[in-house]
Design a protein around this motif. Structure first.
Motif, short mmCIF file in Angstrom:
data_model
loop_
_atom_site.label_atom_id
_atom_site.label_comp_id
_atom_site.label_asym_id
_atom_site.label_seq_id
_atom_site.Cartn_x
_atom_site.Cartn_y
_atom_site.Cartn_z
N ILE A 90 0.86 -1.18 0.00
CA ILE A 90 0.00 0.00 0.00
C ILE A 90 0.90 1.23 0.00
CG2 ILE A 90 -1.85 1.21 1.22
CD1 ILE A 90 -2.34 -1.45 2.78
N GLU A 91 0.79 2.05 -1.04
CA GLU A 91 1.52 3.33 -1.06
C GLU A 91 0.74 4.27 -0.14
OE1 GLU A 91 4.34 3.26 -2.26
OE2 GLU A 91 4.21 1.52 -3.57
N ALA A 92 1.09 4.22 1.14
CA ALA A 92 0.17 4.70 2.17
C ALA A 92 0.31 6.18 2.52
CB ALA A 92 0.36 3.86 3.43
N LEU A 121 -5.06 0.84 11.22
CA LEU A 121 -4.78 2.27 11.43
C LEU A 121 -3.30 2.51 11.21
CD1 LEU A 121 -7.44 1.65 13.02
CD2 LEU A 121 -6.80 3.51 14.58
N SER A 122 -2.97 3.55 10.47
CA SER A 122 -1.56 3.89 10.25
C SER A 122 -1.30 5.35 10.58
CB SER A 122 -1.15 3.60 8.80
OG SER A 122 -1.83 4.42 7.89
N GLY A 123 -0.15 5.59 11.19
CA GLY A 123 0.29 6.95 11.51
C GLY A 123 1.67 7.16 10.93
N ARG A 167 -0.33 12.40 9.35
CA ARG A 167 -1.67 11.93 9.01
C ARG A 167 -1.95 10.56 9.61
NH1 ARG A 167 -1.00 15.96 5.82
NH2 ARG A 167 -2.71 16.83 4.56
N LEU A 168 -3.22 10.42 10.02
CA LEU A 168 -3.73 9.14 10.49
C LEU A 168 -4.64 8.60 9.39
CD1 LEU A 168 -4.27 7.16 12.95
CD2 LEU A 168 -6.23 8.62 13.47
N LYS A 169 -4.40 7.36 8.96
CA LYS A 169 -5.23 6.77 7.91
C LYS A 169 -5.85 5.47 8.40
CE LYS A 169 -2.95 8.99 4.01
NZ LYS A 169 -2.54 8.86 2.59
N ILE A 170 -7.10 5.26 7.96
CA ILE A 170 -7.86 4.07 8.35
C ILE A 170 -8.09 3.24 7.08
CG2 ILE A 170 -9.86 3.26 9.67
CD1 ILE A 170 -8.30 5.58 11.10
N VAL A 206 -9.70 -3.57 6.02
CA VAL A 206 -9.01 -4.84 5.78
C VAL A 206 -9.85 -5.75 4.89
CG1 VAL A 206 -8.10 -6.92 6.91
CG2 VAL A 206 -7.77 -4.68 7.98
N GLU A 207 -11.18 -5.77 5.16
CA GLU A 207 -12.05 -6.69 4.43
C GLU A 207 -12.31 -6.26 2.99
OE1 GLU A 207 -15.15 -6.56 7.30
OE2 GLU A 207 -14.49 -8.41 8.28
N GLN A 208 -11.99 -5.01 2.68
CA GLN A 208 -12.15 -4.54 1.30
C GLN A 208 -10.77 -4.27 0.69
OE1 GLN A 208 -15.02 -1.33 1.27
NE2 GLN A 208 -16.56 -2.61 2.27
N ASP A 209 -9.90 -5.26 0.86
CA ASP A 209 -8.56 -5.21 0.27
C ASP A 209 -7.77 -3.97 0.67
OD1 ASP A 209 -6.58 -6.44 -1.24
OD2 ASP A 209 -7.07 -5.26 -3.02
N TYR A 210 -7.95 -3.58 1.92
CA TYR A 210 -7.22 -2.43 2.49
C TYR A 210 -7.50 -1.13 1.74
CZ TYR A 210 -4.64 -5.75 5.42
OH TYR A 210 -4.30 -6.70 6.35
N SER A 211 -8.74 -0.96 1.34
CA SER A 211 -9.10 0.32 0.72
C SER A 211 -9.09 1.41 1.79
CB SER A 211 -10.48 0.24 0.07
OG SER A 211 -11.46 -0.07 1.06
N LEU A 212 -8.77 2.62 1.38
CA LEU A 212 -8.70 3.74 2.33
C LEU A 212 -10.10 4.17 2.74
CD1 LEU A 212 -6.93 5.82 3.83
CD2 LEU A 212 -7.10 7.29 1.82
N GLU A 213 -10.37 4.10 4.03
CA GLU A 213 -11.68 4.46 4.54
C GLU A 213 -11.72 5.90 5.02
OE1 GLU A 213 -14.39 2.16 7.69
OE2 GLU A 213 -14.14 1.32 5.68
#
Length: 300
Positions: free
Chosen positions: A176-178, A196-198, A203-206, A209-216
């Motif tokens: 994931i190019e996060a 959750l990534s920081g 930036r905090l990104k959510i 997981v169940e949708q192929d790690y799409s950005l929520e």
């Protein structure tokens, strides 16, 4: 209305505090710092720190194995030390490559160690032998989190990406190019449906997981790097801490910001807040900082 009260400050470390880890007892926890000291503290007796181990280099990562009452210490430029917490004796040590070690996660007889050389080292806990060296980046592996439900683990790297691996074969499943800067903090939600990534980009990104790690969701959460993420024991809240010297409390369902703990309002830390531990003991939050202190916060 959420209220925050600072109830204790633990002092004694002579350098920045980088690691906080639970023990087998609710009221106790471990800390480690740039001074190479690993200390056990008691939330009921704030002024008494007990030295568990001393190593030659700084320590960024600890992991406690409750069944064995063993503490795994990742010493930068040296490797792993396993300490019997009861006797404080070193049981064994394993030499690793001379680099920084930013995280250790232990699951199902495997220890995963994130290195500054971009390698994730997998160690068999029982045999204390190498199982795998996973090299998928030339940049530092900074943080790890494990998802037993999906049989995956996620790693955050200084190449700004999150990489998802199979927990058993260690094969790389997804990149994931996060973020636009290093990923310093990663945490699966307690139900393992979200990641959750920081980042150093504040930036905090959510990720779903169940949708192929799409950005929520993406939140401009802090003004400087996000260093750590911790969920509350009841799973309803989570906290982030940052190089901007603050701790922020969020609703785990709506991701709404509920509280800012900082110097101006709560006599918070004077420098970067590096690590959080949300304790089962009276729902207290423990924070470790570059200012060499550990603070204890009570929410009500």
């Amino acid at each position: 209305m959420m209220k925050v009260e600072k109830i204790d400050t633990f002092t004694g470390h002579r350098d920045c505090i980088y690691a906080l880890e639970k023990t087998g007892e609710k009221q106790r926890f471990f800390s480690a710092a740039g001074d190479g000291f690993v200390v056990r503290w008691n939330l009921q007796k704030p002024d008494v720190g007990e030295l568990i181990a001393k190593v030659g280099h700084s320590v960024y990562a600890l992991s406690y194995l409750q069944e064995e009452n063993q503490l795994w210490i990742a010493e930068n430029f040296e490797g792993i030390h396993v300490i019997d917490v009861e006797t404080k004796q070193e049981l064994r040590s394993l030499k690793l490559a001379p680099t920084n070690y930013f995280d250790i996660q232990i699951y199902n007889n495997q220890a995963f160690v994130a290195g500054g050389d971009g390698v994730i080292t997998v160690i068999d806990v029982d045999n204390f032998s190498f199982r795998k060296h996973i090299k998928v980046s030339s940049e530092s592996a900074r943080c790890l989190t494990i998802n037993p439900v999906e049989r995956e683990f996620a790693a955050g790297f200084s190449d700004n990406s999150i990489k998802i691996f199979d927990l058993h074969t260690f094969e790389l499943k997804k990149v994931i190019e996060a973020h636009t800067n290093s990923v310093f903090a990663l945490k699966y939600s307690p139900d393992f449906r979200l990641l959750l990534s920081g980042s150093r980009d504040a930036r905090l990104k959510i990720w779903n997981v169940e949708q192929d790690y799409s950005l929520e969701k993406e939140i401009v959460a802090h003004t400087f790097a996000i260093n750590n993420i911790a969920f509350s024991p009841d799973e309803k809240l989570f906290a982030t801490c940052s190089m901007d010297k603050s701790i922020k409390i969020w609703d785990a369902v709506t991701f709404k910001l509920l509280k800012v703990i900082d110097r101006a309002r709560h006599a918070g830390h004077g420098t970067s807040v590096n690590k959080l531990l949300w304790s089962d003991y009276e729902n207290q939050i423990v924070s470790g900082s570059d200012d060499r202190t550990i603070s204890v916060w009570k929410l009500s």
